[in-house]
Design a protein around this motif. Structure first.
Motif, PDB file in Angstrom:
ATOM      1  N   TYR A   7       0.831  -1.202   0.000  1.00 14.21           N
ATOM      2  CA  TYR A   7       0.000   0.000   0.000  1.00 14.21           C
ATOM      3  C   TYR A   7       0.865   1.252   0.000  1.00 14.21           C
ATOM      4  O   TYR A   7       2.037   1.221   0.349  1.00 14.21           O
ATOM      5  CB  TYR A   7      -0.936   0.008   1.215  1.00 14.21           C
ATOM      6  N   THR A  38      -0.526 -10.250   6.457  1.00 12.17           N
ATOM      7  CA  THR A  38      -1.867 -10.288   7.029  1.00 12.17           C
ATOM      8  C   THR A  38      -2.431 -11.699   6.972  1.00 12.17           C
ATOM      9  O   THR A  38      -1.981 -12.528   6.174  1.00 12.17           O
ATOM     10  CB  THR A  38      -2.812  -9.318   6.285  1.00 12.17           C
ATOM     11  N   VAL A  49      -5.881   0.921   3.727  1.00 11.21           N
ATOM     12  CA  VAL A  49      -5.058   0.708   4.915  1.00 11.21           C
ATOM     13  C   VAL A  49      -5.008   2.002   5.721  1.00 11.21           C
ATOM     14  O   VAL A  49      -4.825   3.084   5.165  1.00 11.21           O
ATOM     15  CB  VAL A  49      -3.627   0.278   4.518  1.00 11.21           C
ATOM     16  N   PRO A  56      -0.439  -1.069  10.739  1.00 10.64           N
ATOM     17  CA  PRO A  56      -1.415  -0.982   9.652  1.00 10.64           C
ATOM     18  C   PRO A  56      -2.610  -1.905   9.878  1.00 10.64           C
ATOM     19  O   PRO A  56      -2.458  -3.026  10.354  1.00 10.64           O
ATOM     20  CB  PRO A  56      -0.620  -1.401   8.418  1.00 10.64           C
ATOM     21  N   ILE A  58      -6.678  -2.920   8.031  1.00  7.50           N
ATOM     22  CA  ILE A  58      -7.557  -2.850   6.873  1.00  7.50           C
ATOM     23  C   ILE A  58      -8.906  -2.281   7.294  1.00  7.50           C
ATOM     24  O   ILE A  58      -9.496  -2.735   8.277  1.00  7.50           O
ATOM     25  CB  ILE A  58      -7.753  -4.255   6.251  1.00  7.50           C
TER      26      ILE A  58
END
Length: 135
Positions: A7, A38, A49, A56, A58
């Motif tokens: 990201y 993840t 994100v 981080p 989601i």
């Protein structure tokens, strides 16, 4: 094998999701992106994100706060869309506009079915199907 989310750190835009061999995260990282591993299912089209104190995470992208009337018009009418986030790009049959004041007025002198697309990250994109009939 691990699942990795790539990201843009400045925006949270997900640039890729890959299942790769552990240790290959950096070599698979798109230019300008950062990454994290993840165990969650990730959908770049509907999620982004956010980096918090725990690292981080989601999050689902939200819908734009748009307001508009009927999507069935005549060639003498205009569709007025309000609530468009500043900086959003609206693509329509006449071209493309970047919205600065939150509003767009669009009409067509030609009957037909037209798609208007509104995009502004981190919001979900919107496609409006507009039907224009003869006056």
């Amino acid at each position: 094998m691990i699942d990795v989310v790539y990201y843009e750190s400045a925006t949270g835009l997900i640039t890729g999701v890959k299942n790769i061999q552990e240790g290959m995260e950096e070599s698979n990282c798109p230019a300008g992106s950062v990454w994290f591993a993840t165990t969650e299912q990730v959908n770049p089209a509907t999620q982004r994100v956010v980096v918090g104190t725990d690292g981080p995470e989601i999050f689902n992208r939200s819908e734009m706060p748009l307001s508009y009337g009927s999507l069935s018009l005549t060639t003498e009418d205009d569709l007025v869309i309000t609530g468009i986030p500043a900086g959003a790009t609206v693509t329509h049959p006449d071209g493309e506009d970047v919205i600065t004041d939150g509003e767009l007025s669009w009409g067509s002198a030609v009957p037909g079915i037209f798609i208007l697309t509104i995009e502004k990250f981190p919001y979900l994109g919107v496609n409006l199907r507009v039907e224009v009939d003869p006056a």
